[in-house]
Design a protein around this motif. Sequence first.
Motif, PDB file in Angstrom:
ATOM      1  N   LEU A   1       0.638  -1.458   0.003  1.00 51.28           N
ATOM      2  CA  LEU A   1       0.105   0.234   0.241  1.00 51.28           C
ATOM      3  C   LEU A   1       1.103   1.518  -0.396  1.00 51.28           C
ATOM      4  O   LEU A   1       0.351   2.238  -0.781  1.00 51.28           O
ATOM      5  N   THR A   2       2.092   0.912   0.925  1.00 53.25           N
ATOM      6  CA  THR A   2       2.907   1.962   0.640  1.00 53.25           C
ATOM      7  C   THR A   2       3.296   2.512  -0.583  1.00 53.25           C
ATOM      8  O   THR A   2       3.539   3.730  -0.568  1.00 53.25           O
ATOM      9  N   ARG A   3       4.228   1.975  -1.179  1.00 53.73           N
ATOM     10  CA  ARG A   3       4.719   1.904  -3.079  1.00 53.73           C
ATOM     11  C   ARG A   3       3.417   2.347  -4.058  1.00 53.73           C
ATOM     12  O   ARG A   3       3.384   3.330  -4.443  1.00 53.73           O
ATOM     13  N   ALA A   4       2.054   1.117  -3.566  1.00 52.83           N
ATOM     14  CA  ALA A   4       0.965   2.041  -4.579  1.00 52.83           C
ATOM     15  C   ALA A   4       0.433   3.315  -3.687  1.00 52.83           C
ATOM     16  O   ALA A   4      -0.246   4.405  -4.922  1.00 52.83           O
ATOM     17  N   GLY A   5       0.717   3.812  -2.988  1.00 57.20           N
ATOM     18  CA  GLY A   5       0.115   5.754  -2.281  1.00 57.20           C
ATOM     19  C   GLY A   5       1.253   6.397  -2.384  1.00 57.20           C
ATOM     20  O   GLY A   5       1.195   7.820  -2.574  1.00 57.20           O
TER      21      GLY A   5
END
Length: 606
Positions: A537-541
């Motif tokens: 989620l962090t990388r997508a965020g």
Amino acid sequence: MTVPIEDHAIIGDLRTIALVGRDGAIDWFCYPFFDSPSVFAQLLDEEKGGHFKVWATHPDTVRKQLYWPDTNVVLTRFYTEEGVGEMLDFMPVPLPHHPIPRRIIRHVRGGRGRVRFELHCRPAFNYARDPHTVSLDAHGALFESATLSLRLTATVPLELAEDGGVRATFELSEGEDVAFILQEPQAEPLTCAVTREIFLRTVEYWRHWLGRCTYRGRWRETVQRSALVLKLLTFAPTGAIVAAPTASLPERRGGTRNWDYRYTWIRDAAFTIYAFMRIGFTEEAGAFMRWLEERIHLRSADGRLGVMHRIHGHEPLTEQVLPHLAGYAGSHPVRIGNDAESQLQLDIYGELMDSVYLYNKYGEAISADFWVHLRRMVNWVCDHWREPDHGIWEVRGPVQHFVYSKLMCWVAVDRGLRLADKRSFPADRERWLHVRDAIYEDILSYGWSEARGAFRLSYESESLDAANLVMPLTFFMAPTDPQMLRTIDAISRPPREGGLSYDGLPFRYDAESLQDGMLAENEGTFNLCTFWLVEALTRAGRSERRRLEQARQLFERMLGYANHVGLYAEQLGRRGEALGNFPQALTHLSLISAAFNLDRTLGARD
């Protein structure tokens, strides 16, 4: 009554670990090493297992437990109507040029008022299989068995107990103290004044070590505690890290999935190297890399790597059942050893190559000799990647074409190519490029389930697998690729909607649908997978603020499931209780990685 798994802290000396319960009992301790037979195993059998307990006798005692700041010294405080007392538990750390006797030190002191204490120490050598004798002398008690002898020295008189142990009763007022030291028979007895000096040196050691940590982000205290846990799980003579210091703690209370984790998995390599280097512990990363290099020299005749190894480098003991032990909360069979070491688990090659690539990039350049062995290993992967295997979850049922295993084969070849190009090493580049592309296309063709809208567990199954959250972490797929986002969303849905997550925390897979060779048992959410979801989620965020907020909320929620001293087991039960072996290295490694990347991404967006 069984003390819950989560009601423990740990102490250790970088050779072994003891679990200290909030009730004042050491109820798990193997000696002399992590993978040696147990001396205390009350955690696995309340009657037979043996323990070393010190407690305040008042019936309404309130107990609190914490770590002495920035150390692995445990403080247990007892609050009674008559007063307050406390106990410091620690193990001095032998240094390379300053060998010292191996000891557990329990230093009890009076705080306010006057508190009455009792002690009961009854070892149960060799997993409670070896009988022992006990004798008293001027300094304490000597416990002798056929395989091991230990001495308990004490600054108060001890009495023989009917069960083969010893007891003591004593009262302490403000400023008064007593000491109990469990050590080998030849070690000299210690006074309270000496144990206080050793305490100060032990505190200094841990604070000096932790001072090397370079993480200064939002979750500094949490990251530092995880680093301290990982250091305790390190076997100093070799640099290897055990997966957990315990054996046979269940993945479901009363269940049968009870495994021995006191070994070092090749799989942990990349996570260990990355986590240690990201927060400044390059020395520990280098020690583990040297351990890995030795392992790759010890491949079997058919070229395969061992999945796991004992801390001295050998393969684990053959799995055994201990039928005389009742098991944690009746969870049996109780197992020692681990037959998964004989499995084919193709993912370990990707994890090993990724760790080497990361170390060569952020640590030190690898040697030409090491590359010769790595090149042979990558060629072996090129020959075998199409085979089914037992996968990351070590299923004991039929082998399958697990998507995660294929993914990590891709990582093995990809990192081999990157290393060869970075260092201008000789390599079968044309073949490797062809195989890497073939694996990629194979995963996209057979690993994607249009019906589920996500990458599947295996080519033979429509089930989901939380391990596939690693795809963007390994750069196999862009974090915002539509297929990756759909996989994240599918895993994040609750099981009643076809997903894997319970209150946002994912199970690793659907245990009822996977034929893993075990009874279909509900298990807990998998802590490692939760932190993988935070990272995905962090990388997508980075390009979608909503997902970054989801990552932060999930991470913060997960921090609330740590136990009272910041430790995690392998899994969480439906009531938030700890399940599986404790504490688990992979959980704390993935916590560090998630905290580092989430903090960095949030900082870039502020």
